[in-house]
Structure formats: structure tokens, C-alpha cells
Design an enzyme around this catalytic site. Structure first.
Site, PDB file in Angstrom:
ATOM      1  N   HIS A   1       0.659  -1.361   0.122  1.00 30.99           N
ATOM      2  CA  HIS A   1      -0.164  -0.408  -0.196  1.00 30.99           C
ATOM      3  C   HIS A   1       0.937   1.566  -0.393  1.00 30.99           C
ATOM      4  O   HIS A   1       0.524   1.928   0.522  1.00 30.99           O
ATOM      5  CB  HIS A   1      -0.772  -0.192   1.585  1.00 30.99           C
ATOM      6  CG  HIS A   1      -1.893  -1.254   1.251  1.00 30.99           C
ATOM      7  ND1 HIS A   1      -2.892  -0.874   0.672  1.00 30.99           N
ATOM      8  CD2 HIS A   1      -1.784  -2.079   1.521  1.00 30.99           C
ATOM      9  CE1 HIS A   1      -3.797  -2.380   0.695  1.00 30.99           C
ATOM     10  NE2 HIS A   1      -2.745  -3.182   1.363  1.00 30.99           N
TER      11      HIS A   1
ATOM     12  N   HIS B   1      -1.898   3.173  -5.404  1.00 35.40           N
ATOM     13  CA  HIS B   1      -2.400   1.658  -5.070  1.00 35.40           C
ATOM     14  C   HIS B   1      -3.138   1.302  -5.504  1.00 35.40           C
ATOM     15  O   HIS B   1      -4.125   2.404  -4.796  1.00 35.40           O
ATOM     16  CB  HIS B   1      -1.525   1.138  -3.691  1.00 35.40           C
ATOM     17  CG  HIS B   1      -1.967   1.600  -2.051  1.00 35.40           C
ATOM     18  ND1 HIS B   1      -1.850   2.742  -2.178  1.00 35.40           N
ATOM     19  CD2 HIS B   1      -3.486   1.008  -2.046  1.00 35.40           C
ATOM     20  CE1 HIS B   1      -2.544   3.144  -1.303  1.00 35.40           C
ATOM     21  NE2 HIS B   1      -2.951   1.640  -0.968  1.00 35.40           N
TER      22      HIS B   1
ATOM     23  N   ASP C   1      -6.236  -1.894  -3.592  1.00 47.05           N
ATOM     24  CA  ASP C   1      -6.647  -2.476  -2.637  1.00 47.05           C
ATOM     25  C   ASP C   1      -8.177  -3.430  -2.685  1.00 47.05           C
ATOM     26  O   ASP C   1      -8.951  -3.217  -3.867  1.00 47.05           O
ATOM     27  CB  ASP C   1      -7.938  -1.617  -1.433  1.00 47.05           C
ATOM     28  CG  ASP C   1      -7.191  -0.634  -0.786  1.00 47.05           C
ATOM     29  OD1 ASP C   1      -5.270  -0.278  -0.564  1.00 47.05           O
ATOM     30  OD2 ASP C   1      -7.577  -0.251   0.477  1.00 47.05           O
TER      31      ASP C   1
ATOM     32  N   HIS D   1      -7.424  -7.120   1.860  1.00 44.48           N
ATOM     33  CA  HIS D   1      -6.782  -6.132   2.466  1.00 44.48           C
ATOM     34  C   HIS D   1      -7.609  -5.722   3.900  1.00 44.48           C
ATOM     35  O   HIS D   1      -7.613  -5.761   4.833  1.00 44.48           O
ATOM     36  CB  HIS D   1      -6.875  -4.876   1.633  1.00 44.48           C
ATOM     37  CG  HIS D   1      -6.170  -3.412   1.885  1.00 44.48           C
ATOM     38  ND1 HIS D   1      -4.976  -3.957   3.291  1.00 44.48           N
ATOM     39  CD2 HIS D   1      -6.421  -2.836   2.180  1.00 44.48           C
ATOM     40  CE1 HIS D   1      -4.895  -2.923   3.737  1.00 44.48           C
ATOM     41  NE2 HIS D   1      -5.854  -1.977   2.823  1.00 44.48           N
TER      42      HIS D   1
ATOM     43  N   HIS E   1     -14.647   1.290   3.013  1.00 41.61           N
ATOM     44  CA  HIS E   1     -14.357   0.179   2.061  1.00 41.61           C
ATOM     45  C   HIS E   1     -15.013  -1.693   2.110  1.00 41.61           C
ATOM     46  O   HIS E   1     -15.461  -1.873   1.297  1.00 41.61           O
ATOM     47  CB  HIS E   1     -13.313  -1.248   2.828  1.00 41.61           C
ATOM     48  CG  HIS E   1     -11.953   0.450   2.572  1.00 41.61           C
ATOM     49  ND1 HIS E   1     -11.250   1.822   3.134  1.00 41.61           N
ATOM     50  CD2 HIS E   1     -10.512  -0.705   2.564  1.00 41.61           C
ATOM     51  CE1 HIS E   1     -10.485   1.872   3.387  1.00 41.61           C
ATOM     52  NE2 HIS E   1      -9.297   1.248   2.258  1.00 41.61           N
TER      53      HIS E   1
ATOM     54  N   GLU F   1      -5.991   4.871  -4.690  1.00 42.30           N
ATOM     55  CA  GLU F   1      -6.110   5.197  -3.447  1.00 42.30           C
ATOM     56  C   GLU F   1      -4.234   6.117  -3.720  1.00 42.30           C
ATOM     57  O   GLU F   1      -3.782   5.090  -4.901  1.00 42.30           O
ATOM     58  CB  GLU F   1      -6.003   4.400  -1.730  1.00 42.30           C
ATOM     59  CG  GLU F   1      -7.065   3.783  -1.784  1.00 42.30           C
ATOM     60  CD  GLU F   1      -6.817   3.232  -0.366  1.00 42.30           C
ATOM     61  OE1 GLU F   1      -7.924   3.084   0.169  1.00 42.30           O
ATOM     62  OE2 GLU F   1      -5.988   2.594  -0.197  1.00 42.30           O
TER      63      GLU F   1
END
Length: 207
Positions: free
Chosen positions: A47, A51, A53, A57, A158, A170
């Protein structure tokens, strides 16, 4: 065609989540040692910088990086300036025409000093992802390290995004990017066990 790099540059000192693995690059073999080539070694968190997710995660049963469909990371993207807001919900984007858009990139401008990890950021509300799913959006990108508040433990955004079958991008850099429609490419590596992956994210200016 104009290519706009919206990735953070990775270097010693790149800010990471407090306590996470810092970025490091070193030469394991030098040209003098091998007689022909330099060979380097990278160490970093999944991260680091810009990056994606993977659901794994934050969900033990979620998909890992190599399981994610690549088409989710390529396609028409709308960059929207939402600077000055504490959080972003469905009501903040209902005025947008998302008819031909599959990616929404939010320019919050809330991470002002990118040489330091932020203590507060603009975050996403739980109702945003379900609304965007109805509009056909399959990726949300933000210019901050997380779609949730920095100190969040239950990560409502999330989980809402995962439940809406939307991908998370992100840490993009939108400081010099104008609002408008672009083509996004932000492909992760095919990491079969990973919970996330740094990406080289670019926008292609259609004009």
C-alpha cells in the site's frame, strides 16, 4: 494524445502508513561485481504510494490482486474537484453526468504535504458506492491514502465499495489535473497472494 502521470514517485522517504514497511531500493549486484549489469532489490508495503486495494485487504474471504478483472482498471474516467469537503457522499455527485463513465476520480486536495503521511483526510461516506454502482461506475479513485478516515478500524467505505463491486484506487496525484473526462490506465501486477499493489496510474487526455 497527452499522457498525464497521476502516480506518486517512489523513493526513500516516501510516506507510508505509520508502522508499515518503508520503501527501500538497493543494488544487490553492481555492474562492477557482475561484469555486465546492475540488479536491484525493492522492499515496500503493498500500500505504498499510488496503489489499489484488493478486497482481501479488509475481508478474509475477499479476492486477491491477481483475481481482480483487469478491465476494472482501464476505461473512461471523470475527474471531479470536491476540494473543501470533509467527506463525500452520494448527494455530492448526483449532479454529475456519468452516462459514459466507468471510473470516478475524486480530487479532494486534502493531502497537502505529500512528503508526510496525513493525520486527517477527506473520506467517502457509505452511501456513495451503492449510488455509483447504479450509475455503472466500477472504480473509485482518491488522492488520499484511504477511502476511510485515517483512524477508522471498521472501514465502512471499504466494505460498502466491495459490496458494490467497485475497485479502489488510492493515493493518486491530481494536483495539476483539470476536471474532465480522460482514459485511465492503472494496472496492478498479477500478485496471487497480495492484498494490494502499487500501480503506475496514468490519464490519457482525449483532447
Amino acid at each position: 494524445m497527452k499522457i498525464i502521470d497521476i502516480s506518486q514517485k517512489l523513493h526513500h522517504g516516501t510516506p507510508v502508513w505509520p508502522g508499515d514497511t518503508p520503501y527501500s531500493f538497493q543494488l544487490n549486484w553492481t555492474k562492477e561485481q557482475t561484469g555486465s549489469v546492475n540488479v536491484g532489490q525493492l522492499t515496500m508495503s503493498t500500500h505504498t504510494g499510488t496503489h489499489i486495494d484488493a478486497p482481501y485487504h479488509f475481508d478474509h474471504n475477499g479476492k486477491k490482486v491477481a483475481d481482480l478483472p483487469l478491465e476494472r482498471f482501464i476505461g473512461p474516467a471523470l475527474v471531479v474537484n470536491v476540494s473543501g469537503k470533509t467527506s463525500i457522499g452520494a448527494e455530492d455527485v448526483q449532479h454529475l453526468d456519468l452516462t459514459e463513465i466507468s471510473k470516478l476520480l475524486l480530487k479532494t486536495s486534502s493531502w497537502e504535504n505529500k512528503s508526510e503521511f496525513p493525520s486527517e483526510i477527506t473520506f467517502l461516506q457509505e452511501d456513495l458506492a451503492p449510488y455509483l454502482m447504479q450509475q455503472g461506475v466500477d472504480l473509485i479513485g482518491v488522492d488520499v491514502p484511504s477511502v476511510d478516515p485515517i483512524d477508522s478500524k471498521n472501514l465502512p467505505a471499504h466494505h460498502s465499495i466491495e459490496n458494490s463491486h467497485i475497485q479502489i484506487l488510492e493515493g493518486i496525484v491530481l494536483d495539476e489535473v483539470e476536471e474532465g473526462i480522460y482514459d485511465l490506465i492503472a494496472l496492478p501486477l498479477p500478485l496471487t497472494e497480495a492484498d494490494g499493489c502499487p500501480v503506475r496510474a496514468i490519464l490519457i487526455d482525449r483532447t
